[in-house]
Design a protein around this motif. Structure first.
Motif, PDB file in Angstrom:
ATOM      1  N   ALA A 179       0.733  -1.091  -0.082  1.00 35.81           N
ATOM      2  CA  ALA A 179       0.008  -0.086  -0.024  1.00 35.81           C
ATOM      3  C   ALA A 179       0.846   1.178  -0.089  1.00 35.81           C
ATOM      4  O   ALA A 179       0.452   2.187  -0.905  1.00 35.81           O
ATOM      5  CB  ALA A 179      -1.012   0.002   1.397  1.00 35.81           C
ATOM      6  N   VAL A 180       2.026   1.270   0.871  1.00 33.13           N
ATOM      7  CA  VAL A 180       2.858   2.415   0.947  1.00 33.13           C
ATOM      8  C   VAL A 180       3.558   2.764  -0.595  1.00 33.13           C
ATOM      9  O   VAL A 180       3.686   3.729  -1.124  1.00 33.13           O
ATOM     10  CB  VAL A 180       3.979   2.123   2.015  1.00 33.13           C
ATOM     11  CG1 VAL A 180       4.863   3.516   1.950  1.00 33.13           C
ATOM     12  CG2 VAL A 180       3.209   2.297   3.184  1.00 33.13           C
ATOM     13  N   THR A 181       3.986   1.370  -1.003  1.00 33.58           N
ATOM     14  CA  THR A 181       4.553   1.536  -2.456  1.00 33.58           C
ATOM     15  C   THR A 181       3.796   2.121  -3.393  1.00 33.58           C
ATOM     16  O   THR A 181       4.087   2.946  -4.260  1.00 33.58           O
ATOM     17  CB  THR A 181       5.068   0.183  -2.895  1.00 33.58           C
ATOM     18  OG1 THR A 181       6.080  -0.240  -1.925  1.00 33.58           O
ATOM     19  CG2 THR A 181       5.443   0.142  -4.155  1.00 33.58           C
ATOM     20  N   ILE A 182       2.502   1.672  -3.572  1.00 36.76           N
ATOM     21  CA  ILE A 182       1.374   2.505  -4.429  1.00 36.76           C
ATOM     22  C   ILE A 182       1.116   3.567  -4.243  1.00 36.76           C
ATOM     23  O   ILE A 182       0.989   4.536  -5.277  1.00 36.76           O
ATOM     24  CB  ILE A 182       0.073   1.396  -4.456  1.00 36.76           C
ATOM     25  CG1 ILE A 182       0.290   0.066  -4.959  1.00 36.76           C
ATOM     26  CG2 ILE A 182      -0.925   1.971  -5.172  1.00 36.76           C
ATOM     27  CD1 ILE A 182      -0.724  -0.835  -4.769  1.00 36.76           C
ATOM     28  N   LEU A 183       1.064   3.847  -2.914  1.00 37.43           N
ATOM     29  CA  LEU A 183       0.543   5.316  -2.671  1.00 37.43           C
ATOM     30  C   LEU A 183       1.848   6.377  -3.079  1.00 37.43           C
ATOM     31  O   LEU A 183       1.555   7.408  -3.862  1.00 37.43           O
ATOM     32  CB  LEU A 183       0.375   5.385  -1.060  1.00 37.43           C
ATOM     33  CG  LEU A 183       0.252   7.052  -0.614  1.00 37.43           C
ATOM     34  CD1 LEU A 183      -1.159   7.455  -1.103  1.00 37.43           C
ATOM     35  CD2 LEU A 183       0.124   6.674   1.153  1.00 37.43           C
ATOM     36  N   THR A 184       2.997   6.045  -2.659  1.00 38.56           N
ATOM     37  CA  THR A 184       4.344   6.869  -3.264  1.00 38.56           C
ATOM     38  C   THR A 184       4.362   6.821  -4.503  1.00 38.56           C
ATOM     39  O   THR A 184       4.553   7.888  -5.241  1.00 38.56           O
ATOM     40  CB  THR A 184       5.379   6.117  -2.703  1.00 38.56           C
ATOM     41  OG1 THR A 184       5.533   5.953  -1.316  1.00 38.56           O
ATOM     42  CG2 THR A 184       6.739   7.044  -3.024  1.00 38.56           C
ATOM     43  N   VAL A 185       3.970   5.816  -5.448  1.00 37.20           N
ATOM     44  CA  VAL A 185       3.957   5.478  -6.941  1.00 37.20           C
ATOM     45  C   VAL A 185       3.256   6.790  -7.347  1.00 37.20           C
ATOM     46  O   VAL A 185       3.505   7.573  -8.542  1.00 37.20           O
ATOM     47  CB  VAL A 185       3.891   4.412  -7.256  1.00 37.20           C
ATOM     48  CG1 VAL A 185       3.838   4.422  -8.984  1.00 37.20           C
ATOM     49  CG2 VAL A 185       5.160   3.633  -7.172  1.00 37.20           C
ATOM     50  N   LEU A 186       2.010   6.583  -6.788  1.00 34.28           N
ATOM     51  CA  LEU A 186       0.829   7.462  -7.335  1.00 34.28           C
ATOM     52  C   LEU A 186       1.182   9.028  -6.920  1.00 34.28           C
ATOM     53  O   LEU A 186       0.953   9.883  -7.916  1.00 34.28           O
ATOM     54  CB  LEU A 186      -0.493   7.304  -6.732  1.00 34.28           C
ATOM     55  CG  LEU A 186      -1.137   5.911  -6.995  1.00 34.28           C
ATOM     56  CD1 LEU A 186      -2.367   5.638  -6.158  1.00 34.28           C
ATOM     57  CD2 LEU A 186      -1.654   5.910  -8.605  1.00 34.28           C
ATOM     58  N   ILE A 187       1.625   9.225  -5.774  1.00 36.78           N
ATOM     59  CA  ILE A 187       1.962  10.738  -5.572  1.00 36.78           C
ATOM     60  C   ILE A 187       3.026  11.332  -6.546  1.00 36.78           C
ATOM     61  O   ILE A 187       2.930  12.340  -7.100  1.00 36.78           O
ATOM     62  CB  ILE A 187       2.474  10.825  -3.851  1.00 36.78           C
ATOM     63  CG1 ILE A 187       1.361  10.729  -3.081  1.00 36.78           C
ATOM     64  CG2 ILE A 187       3.235  12.237  -3.613  1.00 36.78           C
ATOM     65  CD1 ILE A 187       1.865  10.500  -1.440  1.00 36.78           C
ATOM     66  N   VAL A 188       4.156  10.563  -6.674  1.00 34.15           N
ATOM     67  CA  VAL A 188       5.280  10.990  -7.589  1.00 34.15           C
ATOM     68  C   VAL A 188       4.945  11.027  -9.125  1.00 34.15           C
ATOM     69  O   VAL A 188       5.224  11.924  -9.737  1.00 34.15           O
ATOM     70  CB  VAL A 188       6.616   9.949  -7.455  1.00 34.15           C
ATOM     71  CG1 VAL A 188       7.583  10.300  -8.205  1.00 34.15           C
ATOM     72  CG2 VAL A 188       6.946  10.196  -5.937  1.00 34.15           C
ATOM     73  N   ASN A 189       4.079  10.114  -9.302  1.00 35.27           N
ATOM     74  CA  ASN A 189       3.859   9.915 -10.884  1.00 35.27           C
ATOM     75  C   ASN A 189       2.663  10.528 -11.384  1.00 35.27           C
ATOM     76  O   ASN A 189       2.761  11.113 -12.735  1.00 35.27           O
ATOM     77  CB  ASN A 189       3.940   8.424 -11.368  1.00 35.27           C
ATOM     78  CG  ASN A 189       5.283   7.768 -11.404  1.00 35.27           C
ATOM     79  OD1 ASN A 189       6.155   8.250 -11.406  1.00 35.27           O
ATOM     80  ND2 ASN A 189       5.391   6.263 -11.155  1.00 35.27           N
ATOM     81  N   GLN A 190       1.706  10.747 -10.700  1.00 34.31           N
ATOM     82  CA  GLN A 190       0.332  11.231 -10.971  1.00 34.31           C
ATOM     83  C   GLN A 190       0.202  12.834 -10.593  1.00 34.31           C
ATOM     84  O   GLN A 190      -0.888  13.294 -10.651  1.00 34.31           O
ATOM     85  CB  GLN A 190      -0.549  10.387 -10.321  1.00 34.31           C
ATOM     86  CG  GLN A 190      -0.732   8.906 -10.589  1.00 34.31           C
ATOM     87  CD  GLN A 190      -1.030   8.923 -11.996  1.00 34.31           C
ATOM     88  OE1 GLN A 190      -1.767   9.700 -12.893  1.00 34.31           O
ATOM     89  NE2 GLN A 190      -0.197   7.983 -12.920  1.00 34.31           N
ATOM     90  N   THR A 191       1.015  13.144  -9.862  1.00 33.03           N
ATOM     91  CA  THR A 191       1.302  14.701  -9.720  1.00 33.03           C
ATOM     92  C   THR A 191       2.577  15.251 -10.109  1.00 33.03           C
ATOM     93  O   THR A 191       3.641  14.525 -10.596  1.00 33.03           O
ATOM     94  CB  THR A 191       1.045  15.006  -8.071  1.00 33.03           C
ATOM     95  OG1 THR A 191       2.355  14.395  -7.510  1.00 33.03           O
ATOM     96  CG2 THR A 191       0.094  14.129  -7.494  1.00 33.03           C
ATOM     97  N   ALA A 192       2.685  16.588  -9.964  1.00 28.86           N
ATOM     98  CA  ALA A 192       3.792  17.404 -10.445  1.00 28.86           C
ATOM     99  C   ALA A 192       5.140  17.079  -9.496  1.00 28.86           C
ATOM    100  O   ALA A 192       6.269  17.534  -9.849  1.00 28.86           O
ATOM    101  CB  ALA A 192       3.622  18.805 -10.706  1.00 28.86           C
ATOM    102  N   LEU A 193       4.570  16.499  -8.250  1.00 28.53           N
ATOM    103  CA  LEU A 193       5.797  16.268  -7.427  1.00 28.53           C
ATOM    104  C   LEU A 193       7.181  15.417  -7.955  1.00 28.53           C
ATOM    105  O   LEU A 193       8.168  16.282  -7.598  1.00 28.53           O
ATOM    106  CB  LEU A 193       5.192  15.575  -6.286  1.00 28.53           C
ATOM    107  CG  LEU A 193       6.255  15.332  -4.903  1.00 28.53           C
ATOM    108  CD1 LEU A 193       6.855  17.020  -4.449  1.00 28.53           C
ATOM    109  CD2 LEU A 193       5.753  14.847  -3.650  1.00 28.53           C
ATOM    110  N   GLY A 194       6.888  14.308  -8.576  1.00 30.27           N
ATOM    111  CA  GLY A 194       7.974  13.863  -9.292  1.00 30.27           C
ATOM    112  C   GLY A 194       9.103  14.743 -10.020  1.00 30.27           C
ATOM    113  O   GLY A 194      10.154  14.643 -10.040  1.00 30.27           O
TER     114      GLY A 194
END
Length: 341
Positions: A179-194
């Motif tokens: 769950a943490v991995t999926i959340l981190t991937v979504l935050i980084v790849n689906q937002t401008a944060l990455g």
């Protein structure tokens, strides 16, 4: 041939190859290494053990990845793991039914620790290794103050379920790591944060001149890293059913940095891979399992681990591979010259 060369240049090629080689060694030593059995509605087997033991390292390494991507480092995560476990145990020691409060206390102290590091690095301007070294040293003292220098046992069933329970046949800490991995991937790849993190890692001056609030992004990555360390602290203290301010998370920061670098993330910042980090954590845990299973003496385990990590790092290095290729070509030319003479 072109497709094969492209495959060898893929950033995840060497971590995957290393993990497969370790699995092959284990299978050669024990034929039923990959077997998984169902017992009492739980899955058991070496792969499950590796996943379960790697879960805290995966969680910590994900936070470390984002910090390193901004040209930073956090060597205090092991101490934060100890503080989080100690905070949760202190709450449960007074009232074992306050499981929610214990989780909130552990996550809260981890977030505060990350924010402290982020403030020192992003706003005060301290070097990351010095800023986090302060908490690395002081954090152990804080954890031991919370535990009174003793190992506090934890018996709350709700808390123990996080690191020692099972859900849908699989250990809960594995589900939490997923769950943490999926959340981190979504935050980084689906937002401008990455993109912001990569920009700061590649050229922080240019990112600032382009109008990017680099201080806020760096502060956020350290806060996230501290939060991930507190999640790992919950998993570890729950799994061992106690909080040990002195030994919990000891040297975990080094394993996290190794996992990040083995996964292909550049210590110079800018280039990072979350998938590679997960593979790196699995490599480290599988390597630990392999050294014990094949009978390596305990006093030599760390040496073997260091040698394997060095070899994998050299294999991943384009410079090292190019040097090896030149030496092989030179040796081939010398052999042909001798044969023709």
């Amino acid at each position: 041939m072109m497709r094969l060369s492209t495959l060898f240049k893929h950033p995840l090629m060497w971590p995957v190859a290393t993990l497969v080689c370790l699995f092959a060694i284990d299978v050669a030593h024990r034929a039923n290494f990959l077997s998984i059995t169902l017992l009492s509605r739980h899955l058991f087997g070496a792969p499950i053990d590796i996943l379960m033991n790697a879960a805290p390292l995966v969680v910590v390494s994900l936070g470390m990845t984002l910090v390193i991507a901004t040209r930073g480092i956090d060597i205090s995560v092991g101490a934060v793991v100890a503080i989080a476990g100690a905070a949760a145990a202190s709450v449960l020691e007074g009232d074992p039914t306050r499981v929610g409060t214990a989780f909130a206390a552990a996550l809260g102290v981890g977030l505060l620790a990350g924010m402290w590091n982020g403030m020192l690095v992003a706003f005060v301007g301290m070097q990351p290794i010095i800023a986090t070294l302060i908490l690395m040293v002081a954090g152990r003292g804080v954890a031991q103050l919370l535990t009174g220098g003793q190992i506090i046992p934890i018996g709350a069933p709700g808390y123990l379920f996080a690191g020692g329970g099972y859900y849908a046949l699989v250990p809960c800490d594995v589900w939490i790591a997923i769950a943490v991995t999926i959340l981190t991937v979504l935050i980084v790849n689906q937002t401008a944060l990455g993109l912001f993190i990569r920009s700061i890692g590649v050229n922080p001056v240019a990112a600032r001149l382009a109008g990017l609030s680099s201080q806020a992004v760096v502060f956020g990555t350290y806060a996230f890293c501290g939060l991930m360390a507190s999640v790992a602290g919950i998993l570890i203290s729950s799994n061992v059913r106690s909080a040990d301010g002195n030994n919990a998370g000891l040297l975990l920061e080094l394993d996290a940095i190794l996992a990040v670098t083995l996964g292909g993330t550049s210590l110079a910042g800018g280039r990072f891979s979350l998938a590679g980090t997960v593979l790196g954590a699995l490599i480290i845990q599988t390597l630990t399992y392999t050294t014990y299973s094949i009978g390596v003496p305990p006093e030599a385990t760390l040496v073997v681990k260091a040698v394997v990590v060095l070899l994998v790092t050299l294999i991943q290095s384009p410079t090292a591979r190019a040097f090896a290729a030149r030496q092989l070509r030179r040796a081939a030319l010398v052999r042909r010259a001798r044969e023709s003479a």
